[in-house]
Design a protein around this motif. Structure first.
Motif, short mmCIF file in Angstrom:
data_model
loop_
_atom_site.label_atom_id
_atom_site.label_comp_id
_atom_site.label_asym_id
_atom_site.label_seq_id
_atom_site.Cartn_x
_atom_site.Cartn_y
_atom_site.Cartn_z
N THR A 75 92.07 27.54 -39.40
CA THR A 75 91.10 27.74 -38.33
C THR A 75 91.34 26.69 -37.24
O THR A 75 91.79 25.58 -37.55
N PRO A 76 91.05 27.01 -35.97
CA PRO A 76 91.28 26.03 -34.91
C PRO A 76 90.38 24.81 -35.05
O PRO A 76 89.21 24.94 -35.40
N GLY A 77 90.94 23.65 -34.79
CA GLY A 77 90.14 22.43 -34.72
C GLY A 77 89.84 21.72 -36.02
O GLY A 77 89.28 20.62 -35.99
N ALA A 78 90.18 22.33 -37.16
CA ALA A 78 89.92 21.66 -38.44
C ALA A 78 91.12 20.78 -38.79
O ALA A 78 92.24 21.02 -38.33
N PRO A 79 90.89 19.73 -39.60
CA PRO A 79 92.04 18.91 -40.02
C PRO A 79 92.94 19.66 -41.00
O PRO A 79 92.46 20.54 -41.73
N LEU A 80 94.21 19.34 -40.97
CA LEU A 80 95.18 19.96 -41.88
C LEU A 80 95.65 18.88 -42.85
O LEU A 80 96.54 18.08 -42.53
N ILE A 81 94.98 18.82 -44.01
CA ILE A 81 95.25 17.75 -44.98
C ILE A 81 95.91 18.34 -46.22
O ILE A 81 95.39 19.27 -46.83
N LEU A 83 98.37 16.38 -41.43
CA LEU A 83 99.51 16.89 -40.66
C LEU A 83 99.01 17.43 -39.32
O LEU A 83 97.80 17.64 -39.14
N THR A 84 99.92 17.65 -38.41
CA THR A 84 99.57 18.23 -37.12
C THR A 84 100.21 19.60 -36.99
O THR A 84 101.44 19.73 -37.04
N HIS A 85 99.37 20.62 -36.84
CA HIS A 85 99.88 21.98 -36.65
C HIS A 85 100.19 22.18 -35.17
O HIS A 85 99.41 21.73 -34.31
N PRO A 86 101.30 22.85 -34.83
CA PRO A 86 101.67 23.00 -33.41
C PRO A 86 100.61 23.71 -32.57
O PRO A 86 100.52 23.47 -31.36
N ASP A 87 99.80 24.58 -33.19
CA ASP A 87 98.73 25.26 -32.45
C ASP A 87 97.36 24.66 -32.74
O ASP A 87 96.32 25.28 -32.43
N GLY A 88 97.33 23.48 -33.33
CA GLY A 88 96.05 22.82 -33.58
C GLY A 88 95.22 23.43 -34.69
O GLY A 88 94.00 23.23 -34.75
N LEU A 89 95.86 24.19 -35.59
CA LEU A 89 95.11 24.80 -36.70
C LEU A 89 94.95 23.81 -37.84
O LEU A 89 95.77 22.91 -38.04
N GLY A 90 93.88 23.99 -38.62
CA GLY A 90 93.65 23.18 -39.80
C GLY A 90 92.98 24.03 -40.86
O GLY A 90 92.78 25.24 -40.68
N ARG A 132 103.93 26.85 -40.76
CA ARG A 132 104.18 25.68 -39.92
C ARG A 132 103.09 24.66 -40.16
O ARG A 132 101.95 25.07 -40.47
N PRO A 133 103.29 23.39 -39.95
CA PRO A 133 104.56 22.74 -39.60
C PRO A 133 105.45 22.58 -40.83
O PRO A 133 105.03 22.87 -41.94
N LYS A 134 106.68 22.12 -40.62
CA LYS A 134 107.60 21.85 -41.72
C LYS A 134 107.06 20.65 -42.52
O LYS A 134 106.57 19.68 -41.95
N LEU A 135 107.17 20.75 -43.84
CA LEU A 135 106.66 19.68 -44.70
C LEU A 135 107.62 18.51 -44.84
O LEU A 135 107.20 17.41 -45.21
N LYS A 136 108.88 18.78 -44.55
CA LYS A 136 109.96 17.86 -44.87
C LYS A 136 109.66 16.38 -44.61
O LYS A 136 109.79 15.54 -45.49
N GLU A 137 109.21 16.08 -43.38
CA GLU A 137 109.05 14.66 -43.03
C GLU A 137 107.82 14.02 -43.66
O GLU A 137 107.66 12.80 -43.62
#
Ligand SMILES: [Zn+2]
Length: 164
Positions: A17-23, A29-36, A108-113
């Protein structure tokens, strides 16, 4: 029966969902479209799958029984704290985790890093070495709820051995 090992499986998914944290695994993490991820607790889908697998291996039911989403105490809860509490509850019935394997299904995003830090945080929460925790990444190949970025899912397998 005592002795030997047991395994448990865990699965979880949460809505993007937009604006939620992506933990994931305690890492934001930071989603390119700001999803969390949307949920009652911090919606850490990976940690929730690990909790369910641990509870399963210990024969303790599931996360909903231990940390109900109807309980205000768990609103916005730090899922790593819930994982630490699950380790205590598993130990109380004679089991401790010795190995964790997981798969995160996310477009997305890639988990690698971020994978090394996520692994360290999960390992620290359950009292294991980093090398005893594994995180794999998978995408939805553009199909299904993962591929359409409607949600993120995670799978975990936890192996436990009797507390010495
Ligand atoms: Zn969850």
């Amino acid at each position: 029966m005592t002795g030997g090992t047991r395994t448990g499986i865990g699965w979880d998914s949460h809505r993007l969902t937009p604006g939620a944290p992506l933990i994931l695994g305690g890492v934001t993490l930071t989603h390119p479209d700001g999803l969390g991820l949307d949920g009652h607790s911090d919606a850490d889908v990976l940690t929730h799958a690990v909790i369910d697998a641990l509870l399963g291996a210990a024969g303790l039911g599931d996360i909903g029984e231990h940390f109900p989403d109807t309980d205000e105490a768990f609103r916005g809860a730090d899922s790593l704290a819930l994982l630490r509490e699950s380790v205590v509850r598993a130990a109380a019935v004679g089991w401790r985790p010795v190995h964790i394997d997981t798969t995160v299904m996310m477009e997305r995003p890639k988990l690698k890093e971020h994978r090394a830090v996520m692994r360290s945080r999960l390992a620290a929460a359950v009292g294991l070495e980093d090398g005893e925790v594994n995180i794999k990444a998978s995408t939805g190949e553009g199909i299904g709820f993962v591929g359409r970025e409607e949600g993120v899912a995670a799978l975990a397998v936890v192996t436990v051995t009797p507390v010495a």
